[in-house]
Write a protein that holds these residues in place. Sequence first.
Motif, PDB file in Angstrom:
ATOM      1  N   ALA A 173       0.817  -1.226   0.000  1.00  0.00           N
ATOM      2  CA  ALA A 173       0.000   0.000   0.000  1.00  0.00           C
ATOM      3  C   ALA A 173       0.846   1.269   0.000  1.00  0.00           C
ATOM      4  CB  ALA A 173      -0.947  -0.024   1.199  1.00  0.00           C
ATOM      5  N   ASN A 174       1.787   1.345  -0.925  1.00  0.00           N
ATOM      6  CA  ASN A 174       2.643   2.521  -1.065  1.00  0.00           C
ATOM      7  C   ASN A 174       2.532   3.048  -2.487  1.00  0.00           C
ATOM      8  OD1 ASN A 174       4.114  -0.208  -1.299  1.00  0.00           O
ATOM      9  ND2 ASN A 174       5.288   1.125  -2.656  1.00  0.00           N
ATOM     10  N   PRO A 175       2.779   4.355  -2.684  1.00  0.00           N
ATOM     11  CA  PRO A 175       2.868   4.830  -4.064  1.00  0.00           C
ATOM     12  C   PRO A 175       3.982   4.057  -4.772  1.00  0.00           C
ATOM     13  CG  PRO A 175       2.857   6.672  -2.511  1.00  0.00           C
ATOM     14  CD  PRO A 175       3.014   5.426  -1.698  1.00  0.00           C
ATOM     15  N   PHE A 176       3.799   3.770  -6.035  1.00  0.00           N
ATOM     16  CA  PHE A 176       4.721   2.948  -6.807  1.00  0.00           C
ATOM     17  C   PHE A 176       6.167   3.437  -6.650  1.00  0.00           C
ATOM     18  CE2 PHE A 176       6.864   1.935 -10.865  1.00  0.00           C
ATOM     19  CZ  PHE A 176       6.801   0.561 -10.773  1.00  0.00           C
ATOM     20  N   GLY A 177       7.067   2.498  -6.331  1.00  0.00           N
ATOM     21  CA  GLY A 177       8.489   2.837  -6.255  1.00  0.00           C
ATOM     22  C   GLY A 177       8.977   3.215  -4.867  1.00  0.00           C
ATOM     23  N   TYR A 178       8.059   3.546  -3.934  1.00  0.00           N
ATOM     24  CA  TYR A 178       8.526   3.942  -2.603  1.00  0.00           C
ATOM     25  C   TYR A 178       8.562   2.725  -1.670  1.00  0.00           C
ATOM     26  CZ  TYR A 178       9.637   7.091   1.212  1.00  0.00           C
ATOM     27  OH  TYR A 178      10.283   7.715   2.254  1.00  0.00           O
ATOM     28  N   ILE A 179       9.024   2.961  -0.437  1.00  0.00           N
ATOM     29  CA  ILE A 179       9.209   1.882   0.532  1.00  0.00           C
ATOM     30  C   ILE A 179       7.849   1.353   0.997  1.00  0.00           C
ATOM     31  CG2 ILE A 179      10.220   1.378   2.796  1.00  0.00           C
ATOM     32  CD1 ILE A 179      11.877   4.106   2.223  1.00  0.00           C
ATOM     33  N   SER A 180       7.705   0.034   1.105  1.00  0.00           N
ATOM     34  CA  SER A 180       6.431  -0.550   1.534  1.00  0.00           C
ATOM     35  C   SER A 180       6.093  -0.125   2.966  1.00  0.00           C
ATOM     36  CB  SER A 180       6.501  -2.075   1.466  1.00  0.00           C
ATOM     37  OG  SER A 180       6.683  -2.492   0.143  1.00  0.00           O
ATOM     38  N   PRO A 181       4.784   0.072   3.252  1.00  0.00           N
ATOM     39  CA  PRO A 181       4.374   0.541   4.578  1.00  0.00           C
ATOM     40  C   PRO A 181       4.253  -0.611   5.594  1.00  0.00           C
ATOM     41  CG  PRO A 181       2.478   0.413   3.115  1.00  0.00           C
ATOM     42  CD  PRO A 181       3.655  -0.033   2.309  1.00  0.00           C
ATOM     43  N   VAL A 182       4.726  -0.393   6.799  1.00  0.00           N
ATOM     44  CA  VAL A 182       4.567  -1.409   7.844  1.00  0.00           C
ATOM     45  C   VAL A 182       3.741  -0.910   9.026  1.00  0.00           C
ATOM     46  CG1 VAL A 182       6.615  -2.738   7.178  1.00  0.00           C
ATOM     47  CG2 VAL A 182       6.844  -0.912   8.855  1.00  0.00           C
ATOM     48  N   THR A 183       3.184   0.305   8.906  1.00  0.00           N
ATOM     49  CA  THR A 183       2.207   0.778   9.897  1.00  0.00           C
ATOM     50  C   THR A 183       1.078   1.495   9.138  1.00  0.00           C
ATOM     51  OG1 THR A 183       3.176   2.998  10.164  1.00  0.00           O
ATOM     52  CG2 THR A 183       4.040   1.275  11.615  1.00  0.00           C
ATOM     53  N   ALA A 184      -0.059   1.659   9.839  1.00  0.00           N
ATOM     54  CA  ALA A 184      -1.188   2.368   9.229  1.00  0.00           C
ATOM     55  C   ALA A 184      -0.786   3.815   8.907  1.00  0.00           C
ATOM     56  CB  ALA A 184      -2.390   2.339  10.172  1.00  0.00           C
ATOM     57  N   GLN A 185       0.030   4.392   9.765  1.00  0.00           N
ATOM     58  CA  GLN A 185       0.480   5.776   9.538  1.00  0.00           C
ATOM     59  C   GLN A 185       1.302   5.887   8.253  1.00  0.00           C
ATOM     60  OE1 GLN A 185      -0.424   8.548  11.383  1.00  0.00           O
ATOM     61  NE2 GLN A 185       0.630   9.717   9.782  1.00  0.00           N
ATOM     62  N   HIS A 186       2.166   4.885   7.988  1.00  0.00           N
ATOM     63  CA  HIS A 186       2.927   4.892   6.726  1.00  0.00           C
ATOM     64  C   HIS A 186       1.979   4.911   5.520  1.00  0.00           C
ATOM     65  CE1 HIS A 186       6.562   2.613   8.691  1.00  0.00           C
ATOM     66  NE2 HIS A 186       6.532   3.884   9.040  1.00  0.00           N
ATOM     67  N   VAL A 187       0.913   4.096   5.606  1.00  0.00           N
ATOM     68  CA  VAL A 187      -0.052   4.064   4.500  1.00  0.00           C
ATOM     69  C   VAL A 187      -0.657   5.457   4.341  1.00  0.00           C
ATOM     70  CG1 VAL A 187      -2.181   3.059   3.593  1.00  0.00           C
ATOM     71  CG2 VAL A 187      -0.629   1.638   4.951  1.00  0.00           C
ATOM     72  N   TYR A 188      -1.049   6.034   5.473  1.00  0.00           N
ATOM     73  CA  TYR A 188      -1.680   7.359   5.458  1.00  0.00           C
ATOM     74  C   TYR A 188      -0.742   8.396   4.834  1.00  0.00           C
ATOM     75  CZ  TYR A 188      -4.331  11.382   7.123  1.00  0.00           C
ATOM     76  OH  TYR A 188      -5.062  12.538   7.180  1.00  0.00           O
TER      77      TYR A 188
END
Length: 317
Positions: free
Chosen positions: A137-152
Amino acid sequence: MDTIIGTDIDLAIQFLNKGELVAIPTETVYGLAANALNPDAVIKIYEVKKRPRFNPLIVHFFSFDECHAYVTDLPESALKLAEVFSPGPLSFLLPKSDKIPDIITAGSDHVVVRIPDHPIAQSLLEKLNFPLAAPSANPFGYISPVTAQHVYDGLKGEIPYILDGGKCKVGLESTIVGFSGDDIIIHRLGGISVEDIKKVTGKNTLLSLLHKQPKTPGQLKSHYAPDTMMLQGNVDELIQKNKGKRIAVISFQKEYKNCERCYVLSQGGDLHEAASNLFKTLRELDKLEMDLLLVEKFPEIGIGMAINDRLSRAVMQ
Ligand code: TXA
Ligand code: MG
């Protein structure tokens, strides 16, 4: 669109039933999920992630048994692996049945299936009457999210709901395996080690990483990339060579002194702990706007191989 972070599984189901996207926790990384059987919903994943349409999506099921109707062949090794590692951070590349829309596989006749091992993902999938397509759930090319806040941070305003399941415990994406004759092909290194796959199947394993083969729709080079310039290698030497720059270091166990920040991923030398801290640390360091991020090479064993794989791709900007 307002993006809400919450823990209401029934609300998540309402959005998914309507063909909307919901970010979901898994044990590896957060996924950006849609009804896999609804092409209009799946298209939104590509749009929101800004992901090229030739890059196919993993389909998530409640149990391995449930995926049987969506594939046309189940090699014995796949069944053996599923018995030991499903649910878990292992994904299977298998010939798809007509039930999988072409938009999911970007036209390929194979689909990747996975059974996530997270209580929230499990109870969500159990209640839904369709499987979920979900890339990280990350914009293409960026680091994958491991918390809900990262997704946000990456997708606010783009999706209605983020199901919060805390920090992902594995912290790296699933291993992707395929089957060719008698061999097991590792298409992506991840949460389950090559050694464990060999042990369970007793088969020969070959590394054929998706991102190193442009002909396979797989990860492109500049995946997992922070915006800060990054180098991997002998950190002491790299610090010497880059004197005068603001440097942050990511190390496995050792505390480096001649730099502005040093993040140790596992003081006790546990590769699983290091893996689970990696993406969070990369994001934190990226925010500091240093001149340079230096990372050690990790031991090439177990999940250490997957850590090095992600780092080597983060380095290729
Ligand atoms: O741990 C994971 O696997 C996470 C969580 C959310 O489940 N998902 C994930 O998805 O990492 P994604 O889309 O970020 O990475 C899936 C990779 C991509 O590189 C994609 O190209 C490849 O798997 N892939 C998916 N379906 C494929 C297919 N049918 N053929 C070849 N490659 C495929
Ligand atoms: Mg991804």
